[in-house]
Write a protein that holds these residues in place. Sequence first.
Motif, PDB file in Angstrom:
ATOM      1  N   GLN A 262       0.833  -1.195   0.000  1.00 29.18           N
ATOM      2  CA  GLN A 262       0.000   0.000   0.000  1.00 29.18           C
ATOM      3  C   GLN A 262       0.871   1.250   0.000  1.00 29.18           C
ATOM      4  O   GLN A 262       1.893   1.305   0.668  1.00 29.18           O
ATOM      5  CB  GLN A 262      -0.898  -0.026   1.243  1.00 29.18           C
ATOM      6  N   ARG A 263       0.488   2.222  -0.814  1.00 28.22           N
ATOM      7  CA  ARG A 263       1.151   3.521  -0.926  1.00 28.22           C
ATOM      8  C   ARG A 263       2.545   3.426  -1.549  1.00 28.22           C
ATOM      9  O   ARG A 263       3.409   4.259  -1.297  1.00 28.22           O
ATOM     10  CB  ARG A 263       1.196   4.234   0.426  1.00 28.22           C
ATOM     11  N   SER A 264       2.759   2.396  -2.406  1.00 28.33           N
ATOM     12  CA  SER A 264       4.066   2.250  -3.055  1.00 28.33           C
ATOM     13  C   SER A 264       4.106   2.878  -4.439  1.00 28.33           C
ATOM     14  O   SER A 264       5.148   2.869  -5.084  1.00 28.33           O
ATOM     15  CB  SER A 264       4.447   0.765  -3.147  1.00 28.33           C
ATOM     16  N   GLY A 265       2.975   3.416  -4.923  1.00 25.89           N
ATOM     17  CA  GLY A 265       2.966   4.116  -6.201  1.00 25.89           C
ATOM     18  C   GLY A 265       2.302   3.378  -7.337  1.00 25.89           C
ATOM     19  O   GLY A 265       2.461   3.735  -8.500  1.00 25.89           O
ATOM     20  N   LYS A 266       1.522   2.345  -7.038  1.00 28.14           N
ATOM     21  CA  LYS A 266       0.849   1.564  -8.090  1.00 28.14           C
ATOM     22  C   LYS A 266      -0.126   2.432  -8.880  1.00 28.14           C
ATOM     23  O   LYS A 266      -0.089   2.446 -10.109  1.00 28.14           O
ATOM     24  CB  LYS A 266       0.109   0.362  -7.475  1.00 28.14           C
ATOM     25  N   THR A 267      -0.977   3.146  -8.197  1.00 27.80           N
ATOM     26  CA  THR A 267      -1.970   3.988  -8.873  1.00 27.80           C
ATOM     27  C   THR A 267      -1.276   5.073  -9.689  1.00 27.80           C
ATOM     28  O   THR A 267      -1.663   5.349 -10.825  1.00 27.80           O
ATOM     29  CB  THR A 267      -2.933   4.618  -7.857  1.00 27.80           C
ATOM     30  N   TYR A 268      -0.240   5.656  -9.152  1.00 30.31           N
ATOM     31  CA  TYR A 268       0.496   6.696  -9.872  1.00 30.31           C
ATOM     32  C   TYR A 268       1.094   6.127 -11.158  1.00 30.31           C
ATOM     33  O   TYR A 268       0.995   6.740 -12.220  1.00 30.31           O
ATOM     34  CB  TYR A 268       1.594   7.290  -8.987  1.00 30.31           C
ATOM     35  N   SER A 269       1.706   4.947 -11.089  1.00 32.57           N
ATOM     36  CA  SER A 269       2.326   4.352 -12.277  1.00 32.57           C
ATOM     37  C   SER A 269       1.295   3.972 -13.323  1.00 32.57           C
ATOM     38  O   SER A 269       1.511   4.161 -14.514  1.00 32.57           O
ATOM     39  CB  SER A 269       3.137   3.114 -11.897  1.00 32.57           C
ATOM     40  N   VAL A 270       0.170   3.431 -12.891  1.00 32.27           N
ATOM     41  CA  VAL A 270      -0.847   2.970 -13.837  1.00 32.27           C
ATOM     42  C   VAL A 270      -1.674   4.137 -14.371  1.00 32.27           C
ATOM     43  O   VAL A 270      -1.885   4.250 -15.576  1.00 32.27           O
ATOM     44  CB  VAL A 270      -1.758   1.910 -13.191  1.00 32.27           C
ATOM     45  N   LEU A 271      -2.157   4.994 -13.498  1.00 31.07           N
ATOM     46  CA  LEU A 271      -3.095   6.054 -13.906  1.00 31.07           C
ATOM     47  C   LEU A 271      -2.464   7.433 -14.029  1.00 31.07           C
ATOM     48  O   LEU A 271      -2.878   8.230 -14.854  1.00 31.07           O
ATOM     49  CB  LEU A 271      -4.247   6.141 -12.914  1.00 31.07           C
ATOM     50  N   GLY A 272      -1.527   7.743 -13.167  1.00 30.21           N
ATOM     51  CA  GLY A 272      -0.949   9.079 -13.125  1.00 30.21           C
ATOM     52  C   GLY A 272      -1.345   9.776 -11.843  1.00 30.21           C
ATOM     53  O   GLY A 272      -1.789   9.154 -10.892  1.00 30.21           O
ATOM     54  N   ASP A 273      -1.164  11.078 -11.827  1.00 27.67           N
ATOM     55  CA  ASP A 273      -1.560  11.857 -10.653  1.00 27.67           C
ATOM     56  C   ASP A 273      -3.076  11.880 -10.560  1.00 27.67           C
ATOM     57  O   ASP A 273      -3.770  12.115 -11.543  1.00 27.67           O
ATOM     58  CB  ASP A 273      -1.058  13.303 -10.759  1.00 27.67           C
ATOM     59  N   CYS A 274      -3.559  11.659  -9.382  1.00 24.06           N
ATOM     60  CA  CYS A 274      -5.008  11.693  -9.165  1.00 24.06           C
ATOM     61  C   CYS A 274      -5.285  12.653  -8.019  1.00 24.06           C
ATOM     62  O   CYS A 274      -4.830  12.441  -6.902  1.00 24.06           O
ATOM     63  CB  CYS A 274      -5.509  10.288  -8.835  1.00 24.06           C
TER      64      CYS A 274
END
Length: 200
Positions: free
Chosen positions: A51-63
Amino acid sequence: VLNKDTAALSFKFDRVFSPSSSQHEIFSELEEPLISSLDGFNVTLLAFGQQRSGKTYSVLGDCGFDSRGQAILQCYGVQLQTLQQLFTIASHRTDRYKDTFSITIVEVHNEKLIDLVAGTPLADSDGHVVICETRRDKKDRKSVVIAESSWHKGKLEIKTNIDGNTVVQGLVTVPINSFEDACTLWQQSITKQLERLRRQ
Protein backbone atom coordinates in the motif's frame (compact mmCIF):
# COMPACT_ATOMS: atom_id res chain seq x y z
CA VAL A 1 14.50 -12.39 6.62
CA LEU A 2 17.01 -15.17 6.11
CA ASN A 3 17.78 -17.91 8.57
CA LYS A 4 19.51 -21.28 8.35
CA ASP A 5 16.37 -22.87 6.82
CA THR A 6 15.94 -20.40 3.96
CA ALA A 7 18.09 -19.75 0.95
CA ALA A 8 18.78 -16.38 -0.56
CA LEU A 9 16.53 -15.54 -3.51
CA SER A 10 17.65 -13.72 -6.60
CA PHE A 11 15.45 -11.96 -9.12
CA LYS A 12 16.05 -10.85 -12.70
CA PHE A 13 14.34 -7.79 -14.13
CA ASP A 14 14.19 -6.55 -17.72
CA ARG A 15 14.31 -2.97 -16.52
CA VAL A 16 14.29 -1.12 -13.21
CA PHE A 17 13.10 2.49 -13.10
CA SER A 18 14.36 5.05 -10.63
CA PRO A 19 11.98 7.16 -8.54
CA SER A 20 12.80 10.11 -10.80
CA SER A 21 11.65 8.29 -13.98
CA SER A 22 8.95 10.14 -15.89
CA GLN A 23 5.57 8.71 -16.85
CA HIS A 24 6.59 9.04 -20.50
CA GLU A 25 9.81 7.09 -19.92
CA ILE A 26 7.90 4.20 -18.33
CA PHE A 27 5.26 4.23 -21.06
CA SER A 28 7.93 4.22 -23.79
CA GLU A 29 9.37 1.00 -22.34
CA LEU A 30 5.96 -0.72 -22.19
CA GLU A 31 4.25 0.77 -25.26
CA GLU A 32 5.01 -1.98 -27.77
CA PRO A 33 3.64 -4.96 -25.82
CA LEU A 34 0.63 -2.96 -24.60
CA ILE A 35 -0.29 -1.72 -28.09
CA SER A 36 -0.03 -5.31 -29.43
CA SER A 37 -3.55 -5.83 -28.10
CA LEU A 38 -4.74 -4.29 -31.39
CA ASP A 39 -3.06 -7.21 -33.17
CA GLY A 40 -5.17 -9.69 -31.21
CA PHE A 41 -2.82 -10.44 -28.33
CA ASN A 42 -4.14 -10.67 -24.76
CA VAL A 43 -2.37 -8.05 -22.69
CA THR A 44 -2.51 -7.52 -18.94
CA LEU A 45 -1.15 -4.54 -17.06
CA LEU A 46 -0.63 -5.49 -13.44
CA ALA A 47 0.62 -3.25 -10.65
CA PHE A 48 1.81 -5.12 -7.58
CA GLY A 49 3.20 -3.77 -4.34
CA GLN A 50 2.48 -2.72 -0.83
CA GLN A 51 0.00 0.00 0.00
CA ARG A 52 1.15 3.52 -0.93
CA SER A 53 4.07 2.25 -3.06
CA GLY A 54 2.97 4.12 -6.20
CA LYS A 55 0.85 1.56 -8.09
CA THR A 56 -1.97 3.99 -8.87
CA TYR A 57 0.50 6.70 -9.87
CA SER A 58 2.33 4.35 -12.28
CA VAL A 59 -0.85 2.97 -13.84
CA LEU A 60 -3.09 6.05 -13.91
CA GLY A 61 -0.95 9.08 -13.13
CA ASP A 62 -1.56 11.86 -10.65
CA CYS A 63 -5.01 11.69 -9.16
CA GLY A 64 -6.41 14.67 -7.33
CA PHE A 65 -9.88 15.51 -6.07
CA ASP A 66 -12.09 18.51 -6.65
CA SER A 67 -14.08 20.32 -3.95
CA ARG A 68 -16.95 17.81 -4.33
CA GLY A 69 -14.63 14.82 -3.76
CA GLN A 70 -14.69 13.77 -7.42
CA ALA A 71 -11.44 12.29 -8.80
CA ILE A 72 -9.46 14.28 -11.38
CA LEU A 73 -6.74 12.56 -13.44
CA GLN A 74 -3.60 14.50 -14.35
CA CYS A 75 -0.16 13.59 -15.77
CA TYR A 76 -1.38 10.33 -17.32
CA GLY A 77 0.21 7.05 -16.28
CA VAL A 78 0.93 3.94 -18.38
CA GLN A 79 -2.63 2.71 -18.80
CA LEU A 80 -4.12 6.04 -19.79
CA GLN A 81 -1.27 6.77 -22.21
CA THR A 82 -1.84 3.31 -23.72
CA LEU A 83 -5.58 3.93 -24.10
CA GLN A 84 -4.86 7.29 -25.71
CA GLN A 85 -2.53 5.59 -28.20
CA LEU A 86 -4.99 2.74 -28.88
CA PHE A 87 -7.77 5.19 -29.75
CA THR A 88 -5.39 7.18 -31.97
CA ILE A 89 -4.35 4.04 -33.89
CA ALA A 90 -7.96 2.83 -34.14
CA SER A 91 -9.06 6.18 -35.60
CA HIS A 92 -6.43 5.88 -38.35
CA ARG A 93 -7.51 2.42 -39.47
CA THR A 94 -11.29 2.69 -39.59
CA ASP A 95 -11.27 1.89 -43.32
CA ARG A 96 -9.85 -1.60 -42.58
CA TYR A 97 -10.91 -2.49 -39.02
CA LYS A 98 -13.72 -1.90 -36.59
CA ASP A 99 -12.07 -1.74 -33.18
CA THR A 100 -14.22 -1.91 -30.07
CA PHE A 101 -13.09 -1.25 -26.53
CA SER A 102 -14.47 -2.06 -23.10
CA ILE A 103 -13.11 -1.73 -19.59
CA THR A 104 -13.31 -3.83 -16.46
CA ILE A 105 -11.35 -2.79 -13.39
CA VAL A 106 -10.71 -5.30 -10.65
CA GLU A 107 -8.75 -4.69 -7.47
CA VAL A 108 -7.28 -7.50 -5.40
CA HIS A 109 -7.12 -6.37 -1.79
CA ASN A 110 -6.38 -8.77 1.07
CA GLU A 111 -6.98 -11.69 -1.31
CA LYS A 112 -10.47 -10.39 -2.12
CA LEU A 113 -11.63 -9.36 -5.60
CA ILE A 114 -13.30 -5.94 -5.76
CA ASP A 115 -15.09 -4.63 -8.87
CA LEU A 116 -14.24 -0.94 -9.13
CA VAL A 117 -16.58 -0.35 -12.08
CA ALA A 118 -19.83 -1.71 -10.59
CA GLY A 119 -21.98 1.05 -9.16
CA THR A 120 -20.45 3.88 -11.19
CA PRO A 121 -22.83 6.04 -13.27
CA LEU A 122 -21.34 4.71 -16.56
CA ALA A 123 -21.69 1.09 -15.39
CA ASP A 124 -25.26 1.68 -14.29
CA SER A 125 -26.19 3.12 -17.70
CA ASP A 126 -24.06 1.07 -20.14
CA GLY A 127 -22.41 -1.81 -18.28
CA HIS A 128 -23.12 -5.51 -18.40
CA VAL A 129 -21.97 -8.42 -16.26
CA VAL A 130 -19.27 -10.82 -17.45
CA ILE A 131 -20.69 -14.36 -17.52
CA CYS A 132 -18.28 -17.23 -18.13
CA GLU A 133 -19.44 -19.71 -20.78
CA THR A 134 -18.01 -23.19 -20.23
CA ARG A 135 -17.93 -26.23 -22.54
CA ARG A 136 -21.00 -27.60 -20.79
CA ASP A 137 -22.82 -24.29 -21.36
CA LYS A 138 -22.04 -24.43 -25.08
CA LYS A 139 -23.95 -27.71 -25.35
CA ASP A 140 -26.93 -26.23 -23.57
CA ARG A 141 -27.48 -22.50 -24.29
CA LYS A 142 -30.23 -22.43 -21.64
CA SER A 143 -27.64 -22.84 -18.89
CA VAL A 144 -26.00 -19.52 -19.83
CA VAL A 145 -29.34 -17.76 -19.43
CA ILE A 146 -29.85 -19.56 -16.11
CA ALA A 147 -26.31 -18.58 -15.01
CA GLU A 148 -27.05 -14.93 -15.79
CA SER A 149 -30.34 -14.93 -13.93
CA SER A 150 -28.94 -16.78 -10.91
CA TRP A 151 -25.77 -14.69 -10.64
CA HIS A 152 -25.57 -12.92 -7.29
CA LYS A 153 -24.74 -9.24 -7.61
CA GLY A 154 -21.26 -8.54 -6.36
CA LYS A 155 -20.12 -12.19 -6.40
CA LEU A 156 -16.84 -12.43 -8.32
CA GLU A 157 -15.33 -15.77 -9.33
CA ILE A 158 -12.20 -16.53 -11.33
CA LYS A 159 -13.08 -19.08 -14.02
CA THR A 160 -11.77 -20.52 -17.29
CA ASN A 161 -14.08 -19.95 -20.25
CA ILE A 162 -14.71 -22.15 -23.25
CA ASP A 163 -11.76 -20.59 -25.12
CA GLY A 164 -9.35 -21.36 -22.28
CA ASN A 165 -9.15 -17.72 -21.17
CA THR A 166 -9.24 -16.78 -17.52
CA VAL A 167 -12.11 -14.43 -16.73
CA VAL A 168 -13.60 -12.95 -13.59
CA GLN A 169 -17.26 -13.86 -13.73
CA GLY A 170 -19.48 -11.20 -12.22
CA LEU A 171 -17.32 -8.19 -13.14
CA VAL A 172 -19.12 -5.32 -14.78
CA THR A 173 -17.68 -4.36 -18.16
CA VAL A 174 -18.40 -1.02 -19.81
CA PRO A 175 -18.01 -0.31 -23.54
CA ILE A 176 -16.06 2.86 -24.24
CA ASN A 177 -16.03 4.85 -27.46
CA SER A 178 -13.31 7.39 -26.71
CA PHE A 179 -10.35 8.16 -24.52
CA GLU A 180 -12.56 10.64 -22.68
CA ASP A 181 -14.99 7.80 -21.83
CA ALA A 182 -12.08 5.84 -20.34
CA CYS A 183 -10.98 8.81 -18.23
CA THR A 184 -14.53 9.41 -17.04
CA LEU A 185 -14.94 5.75 -16.03
CA TRP A 186 -11.62 5.75 -14.16
CA GLN A 187 -12.53 8.99 -12.37
CA GLN A 188 -15.90 7.52 -11.33
CA SER A 189 -14.21 4.28 -10.21
CA ILE A 190 -11.60 6.10 -8.11
CA THR A 191 -14.28 8.29 -6.52
CA LYS A 192 -16.31 5.16 -5.69
CA GLN A 193 -13.23 3.42 -4.29
CA LEU A 194 -12.45 6.40 -2.05
CA GLU A 195 -16.04 6.42 -0.76
CA ARG A 196 -15.76 2.69 0.03
CA LEU A 197 -12.45 3.17 1.87
CA ARG A 198 -13.92 6.03 3.93
CA ARG A 199 -16.77 3.75 5.08
CA GLN A 200 -14.34 1.08 6.31
